[in-house]
Design a protein around this motif. Structure first.
Motif, short mmCIF file in Angstrom:
data_model
loop_
_atom_site.label_atom_id
_atom_site.label_comp_id
_atom_site.label_asym_id
_atom_site.label_seq_id
_atom_site.Cartn_x
_atom_site.Cartn_y
_atom_site.Cartn_z
N PHE A 242 0.83 -1.20 0.00
CA PHE A 242 0.00 0.00 0.00
C PHE A 242 0.87 1.25 0.00
O PHE A 242 0.61 2.20 -0.74
CB PHE A 242 -0.92 0.03 1.23
N LEU A 243 1.90 1.27 0.84
CA LEU A 243 2.76 2.45 0.91
C LEU A 243 3.46 2.70 -0.43
O LEU A 243 3.58 3.84 -0.88
CB LEU A 243 3.80 2.30 2.03
N PRO B 292 -0.99 11.88 -4.31
CA PRO B 292 -0.97 12.80 -3.17
C PRO B 292 -2.10 12.55 -2.17
O PRO B 292 -3.24 12.33 -2.54
CB PRO B 292 -1.12 14.18 -3.82
N GLY B 293 -1.74 12.57 -0.90
CA GLY B 293 -2.71 12.43 0.17
C GLY B 293 -3.05 11.01 0.56
O GLY B 293 -3.82 10.80 1.49
N ASP C 34 -3.32 5.82 8.69
CA ASP C 34 -4.43 5.93 9.64
C ASP C 34 -5.29 4.66 9.65
O ASP C 34 -5.68 4.18 10.70
CB ASP C 34 -5.30 7.14 9.32
N GLU C 35 -5.57 4.17 8.47
CA GLU C 35 -6.42 2.97 8.36
C GLU C 35 -5.75 1.77 9.02
O GLU C 35 -6.39 1.03 9.78
CB GLU C 35 -6.69 2.67 6.88
N ARG D 108 -5.72 -2.09 16.35
CA ARG D 108 -6.34 -2.26 17.67
C ARG D 108 -7.16 -3.54 17.77
O ARG D 108 -7.59 -3.92 18.86
CB ARG D 108 -7.25 -1.07 17.97
N ILE D 109 -7.39 -4.19 16.65
CA ILE D 109 -8.16 -5.43 16.65
C ILE D 109 -7.36 -6.50 17.39
O ILE D 109 -6.15 -6.63 17.21
CB ILE D 109 -8.46 -5.89 15.21
N LYS D 110 -8.04 -7.27 18.22
CA LYS D 110 -7.36 -8.32 18.97
C LYS D 110 -6.76 -9.35 18.02
O LYS D 110 -7.37 -9.72 17.02
CB LYS D 110 -8.35 -9.02 19.91
#
Length: 82
Positions: free
Chosen positions: A18-19, A26-27, A34-35, A41-43
């Motif tokens: 993805f990166l 741009p953007g 962020d995504e 945070r998902i276990k």
């Protein structure tokens, strides 16, 4: 050194892809970060949800790689105020 599971390695590889794909658009990089941070945070035990997000991410990556893609849309669930 931390040993990662097969699924963790796949997710990390997807993140790197993805990166790379978002570099020339741009953007996109902040949105990608962020995504992935939000979903971090998902276990780790919620394998079904992680696999679902992984497959969804693969489809989104294909869209991102398309030269005609200019922006990513998203659906967000608004939090209800109490």
């Amino acid at each position: 050194m931390v040993r990662h599971s097969k699924l963790q390695k796949q997710v990390l590889a997807l993140y790197r892809q993805f990166l790379r794909a978002g570099q020339d658009k741009p953007g996109f990089i902040p949105r990608i970060r962020d995504e992935f941070r939000e979903n971090a945070r998902i276990k780790k035990t919620d394998v079904m949800h992680i696999e679902y997000l992984y497959r969804r991410g693969q489809r989104q990556l294909e869209q991102l790689k398309d030269t005609n893609t200019k922006q990513l849309g998203s659906f967000s669930k608004h939090k209800e105020q109490s």
